[in-house]
Design a protein around this motif. Structure first.
Motif, PDB file in Angstrom:
ATOM      1  N   GLY A 154       0.808  -1.217   0.000  1.00  0.00           N
ATOM      2  CA  GLY A 154       0.000   0.000   0.000  1.00  0.00           C
ATOM      3  C   GLY A 154       0.841   1.266   0.000  1.00  0.00           C
ATOM      4  O   GLY A 154       0.528   2.233  -0.700  1.00  0.00           O
ATOM      5  N   LYS A 155       1.923   1.255   0.769  1.00  0.00           N
ATOM      6  CA  LYS A 155       2.793   2.436   0.832  1.00  0.00           C
ATOM      7  C   LYS A 155       3.592   2.601  -0.455  1.00  0.00           C
ATOM      8  O   LYS A 155       3.815   3.727  -0.918  1.00  0.00           O
ATOM      9  N   ILE A 156       4.024   1.493  -1.049  1.00  0.00           N
ATOM     10  CA  ILE A 156       4.754   1.566  -2.322  1.00  0.00           C
ATOM     11  C   ILE A 156       3.830   2.096  -3.414  1.00  0.00           C
ATOM     12  O   ILE A 156       4.198   3.007  -4.176  1.00  0.00           O
ATOM     13  N   GLU A 157       2.632   1.551  -3.486  1.00  0.00           N
ATOM     14  CA  GLU A 157       1.677   2.021  -4.493  1.00  0.00           C
ATOM     15  C   GLU A 157       1.280   3.477  -4.246  1.00  0.00           C
ATOM     16  O   GLU A 157       1.094   4.244  -5.191  1.00  0.00           O
ATOM     17  N   ALA A 158       1.190   3.865  -2.973  1.00  0.00           N
ATOM     18  CA  ALA A 158       0.891   5.263  -2.660  1.00  0.00           C
ATOM     19  C   ALA A 158       2.014   6.168  -3.145  1.00  0.00           C
ATOM     20  O   ALA A 158       1.759   7.250  -3.675  1.00  0.00           O
ATOM     21  N   ALA A 159       3.268   5.738  -2.991  1.00  0.00           N
ATOM     22  CA  ALA A 159       4.402   6.551  -3.455  1.00  0.00           C
ATOM     23  C   ALA A 159       4.330   6.780  -4.963  1.00  0.00           C
ATOM     24  O   ALA A 159       4.648   7.872  -5.449  1.00  0.00           O
ATOM     25  N   ILE A 160       3.885   5.764  -5.695  1.00  0.00           N
ATOM     26  CA  ILE A 160       3.744   5.914  -7.157  1.00  0.00           C
ATOM     27  C   ILE A 160       2.648   6.939  -7.460  1.00  0.00           C
ATOM     28  O   ILE A 160       2.843   7.863  -8.271  1.00  0.00           O
ATOM     29  N   GLY A 161       1.508   6.789  -6.817  1.00  0.00           N
ATOM     30  CA  GLY A 161       0.422   7.758  -7.008  1.00  0.00           C
ATOM     31  C   GLY A 161       0.817   9.148  -6.555  1.00  0.00           C
ATOM     32  O   GLY A 161       0.448  10.148  -7.179  1.00  0.00           O
ATOM     33  N   ASN A 162       1.602   9.216  -5.474  1.00  0.00           N
ATOM     34  CA  ASN A 162       2.053  10.511  -4.977  1.00  0.00           C
ATOM     35  C   ASN A 162       3.018  11.171  -5.957  1.00  0.00           C
ATOM     36  O   ASN A 162       3.040  12.400  -6.071  1.00  0.00           O
ATOM     37  N   ALA A 163       3.802  10.364  -6.669  1.00  0.00           N
ATOM     38  CA  ALA A 163       4.682  10.933  -7.705  1.00  0.00           C
ATOM     39  C   ALA A 163       3.843  11.554  -8.806  1.00  0.00           C
ATOM     40  O   ALA A 163       4.151  12.648  -9.296  1.00  0.00           O
ATOM     41  N   ARG A 164       2.792  10.887  -9.195  1.00  0.00           N
ATOM     42  CA  ARG A 164       1.902  11.423 -10.237  1.00  0.00           C
ATOM     43  C   ARG A 164       1.220  12.708  -9.764  1.00  0.00           C
ATOM     44  O   ARG A 164       1.123  13.687 -10.523  1.00  0.00           O
ATOM     45  N   ALA A 165       0.760  12.702  -8.518  1.00  0.00           N
ATOM     46  CA  ALA A 165       0.126  13.909  -7.964  1.00  0.00           C
ATOM     47  C   ALA A 165       1.137  15.047  -7.871  1.00  0.00           C
ATOM     48  O   ALA A 165       0.821  16.195  -8.184  1.00  0.00           O
ATOM     49  N   PHE A 166       2.361  14.727  -7.435  1.00  0.00           N
ATOM     50  CA  PHE A 166       3.416  15.733  -7.369  1.00  0.00           C
ATOM     51  C   PHE A 166       3.617  16.381  -8.733  1.00  0.00           C
ATOM     52  O   PHE A 166       3.705  17.603  -8.847  1.00  0.00           O
ATOM     53  N   LEU A 167       3.708  15.561  -9.780  1.00  0.00           N
ATOM     54  CA  LEU A 167       3.962  16.102 -11.124  1.00  0.00           C
ATOM     55  C   LEU A 167       2.840  17.020 -11.580  1.00  0.00           C
ATOM     56  O   LEU A 167       3.103  18.053 -12.215  1.00  0.00           O
ATOM     57  N   ARG A 168       1.603  16.682 -11.258  1.00  0.00           N
ATOM     58  CA  ARG A 168       0.480  17.560 -11.628  1.00  0.00           C
ATOM     59  C   ARG A 168       0.593  18.905 -10.910  1.00  0.00           C
ATOM     60  O   ARG A 168       0.425  19.968 -11.526  1.00  0.00           O
TER      61      ARG A 168
END
Length: 191
Positions: free
Chosen positions: A93-107
């Motif tokens: 869950g934390k690894i997948e969250a980091a991936i989603g957080n990278a996408r949110a960061f880029l936006r």
């Protein structure tokens, strides 16, 4: 309070003391560094911060230097690689969250700049608290709750009000060094 003029939470572990004395509470203005620290604070949930500090270099290796553009492109192969890496916290869950957080960061980075987005919550300058004991320091604040809600609306995960407040303290959005700590005044000059 440690007997040596430091905030007591860092104890005597040399790694923790060095983190307290050189990094914690120093205003961070680099968006990518802010994102890295938010991701690490998310991994810390349910664990002690010293655990994350001890694994930080392994996290940096596993997450490709915390390059959000690279992490945002990750898929199941990279998740599986991280789940097999004993050098990091292996939590899907934390690894997948980091991936989603990278996408949110880029936006956010493209739209506003992540640093500007974060620092806007404190009007561009650190909040300087004046707590004299650890008992006075809150676990979260209405501001961290608002920022958490806004980050989640942007697509971030593992960023509840307590995690966000710990991250705000770590990145100098808030100076919560105790007034009895030698770093309180030093960090206050850095804002």
């Amino acid at each position: 309070m440690a007997g040596d003029g430091r905030c007591g939470w860092c104890g005597t572990d040399p790694l923790y003391v060095a983190y307290h004395d050189t990094e914690w509470g120093v205003p961070e203005r680099d968006g990518r560094a802010l994102w890295e620290k938010l991701v690490l604070d998310g991994f810390q949930a349910g664990l002690s911060w010293i655990t994350i500090l001890r694994k930080r270099e392994s996290f940096r290796d596993a997450f490709e230097g915390f390059d959000p553009e690279r992490v945002a492109r990750w898929g199941e192969a990279e998740v599986a690689r991280c789940l097999a890496d004993p050098g990091i916290v292996r939590h899907r869950g934390k690894i997948e969250a980091a991936i989603g957080n990278a996408r949110a960061f880029l936006r956010i980075e493209e739209r506003d700049g992540f640093s500007a987005f974060c620092w806007r919550y404190v009007d561009g300058a650190p909040i300087r608290n004046a707590f004299s004991s650890a008992a006075e320091v809150p676990a979260w604040t209405p501001l961290s709750a608002r920022m958490s809600k806004d980050l989640r609306a942007e697509g971030f995960r593992f960023c509840g009000p307590t995690i966000v407040y710990a991250w705000m303290q770590a990145t100098g959005l808030v100076n919560d060094h105790l007034t009895t700590c030698h770093r309180h005044a030093e960090v206050a000059t850095l804002g």
